[in-house]
Design a protein around this motif. Sequence first.
Motif, short mmCIF file in Angstrom:
data_model
loop_
_atom_site.label_atom_id
_atom_site.label_comp_id
_atom_site.label_asym_id
_atom_site.label_seq_id
_atom_site.Cartn_x
_atom_site.Cartn_y
_atom_site.Cartn_z
N UNK A 27 0.86 -1.18 0.00
CA UNK A 27 0.00 0.00 0.00
C UNK A 27 0.90 1.23 0.00
N UNK A 28 1.29 1.69 -1.19
CA UNK A 28 2.27 2.77 -1.31
C UNK A 28 1.87 4.03 -0.55
N UNK A 102 0.81 6.81 8.45
CA UNK A 102 1.65 5.88 9.19
C UNK A 102 0.72 4.92 9.95
N UNK A 103 0.23 3.91 9.23
CA UNK A 103 -0.79 3.02 9.80
C UNK A 103 -0.49 1.55 9.59
N UNK A 104 0.71 1.23 9.10
CA UNK A 104 1.11 -0.16 8.92
C UNK A 104 2.53 -0.36 9.44
N UNK A 105 2.83 -1.60 9.83
CA UNK A 105 4.16 -1.90 10.35
C UNK A 105 5.25 -1.57 9.35
N UNK A 107 5.38 0.64 7.11
CA UNK A 107 5.54 2.07 6.84
C UNK A 107 6.77 2.65 7.55
N UNK A 108 7.05 2.17 8.75
CA UNK A 108 8.22 2.67 9.47
C UNK A 108 9.50 2.44 8.69
N UNK A 109 9.60 1.27 8.06
CA UNK A 109 10.78 0.96 7.25
C UNK A 109 10.83 1.85 6.02
N UNK A 110 9.68 2.03 5.36
CA UNK A 110 9.65 2.84 4.14
C UNK A 110 10.12 4.26 4.41
N UNK A 228 6.15 -7.06 6.71
CA UNK A 228 5.17 -7.34 5.67
C UNK A 228 4.23 -8.46 6.09
N UNK A 229 4.77 -9.45 6.76
CA UNK A 229 3.94 -10.57 7.24
C UNK A 229 2.94 -10.10 8.29
#
Length: 240
Positions: A27-28, A102-105, A107-110, A228-229
């Motif tokens: 989800x970009x 910022x709503x997915x795990x 996203x922090x890495x991105x 991602x998992x």
Amino acid sequence: MNYLIILAAGLLPAAVLFIYILRKDPQPEPTSWLRKAFFYGVAICFPVALVEGAISAVLFGNVTEATNLVETTLDAFFVAALPEESFKLLALWLVLRRNPYFDEHFDGIVYAVCVGLGFASLENIGYLFSVGDEWQTVAIGRALLAVPGHYAFAVLMGYYYSMYHFVDRSSRTAACVLLVPVLAHGVYDTLAMSGIVSEVVGGVSMLVLIFFCIRMHKFARKKIMAQLERDRDGRPLRNA
């Protein structure tokens, strides 16, 4: 000297890694926020340089170059790794503190990678323009090691940032957000700088550095796949 070619060579490694991490994101994130993170990474280069100069002056005085393994280790951890990763974390926090996306795990890495590659891009360009006719050799070495190194440090920071934000607000996880990338960065720089001491030490350290980089990138990839998992599994983003 073709300045456009040097500029392209300085930006290409970061661009490749940037595209790689974006393609991993199911989800970009909005382009405006990614651009903001990248330019924050660029902007911190300037205060980082000032802080590094001040720390170097305190630790080494008028000595311009480390002469033994103790000094290279101090230089690697306290002049380079700690201030650089601290400012990257500050930039990441500024980007994410009021970011509604910022709503997915993952996203922090991105976002951490965007900050890290922004920093690495300007740093890389600076190195290439400062070495004169040897820029091709430096460009290849930094494309294979230094820029991917900043990418890996950012993956580790982003992983633990998301873990703290979404999963585990313990002091241990909070410490890992900064300490893990500082440790990885410090070890990397210690090995990379050891050639200053002697050619033999530098040769051995380069072999160790290559092994370390391979292991670090495998570890970083493991962290990417773990986040991602978590997002695919649809686990709750926060503990009850």
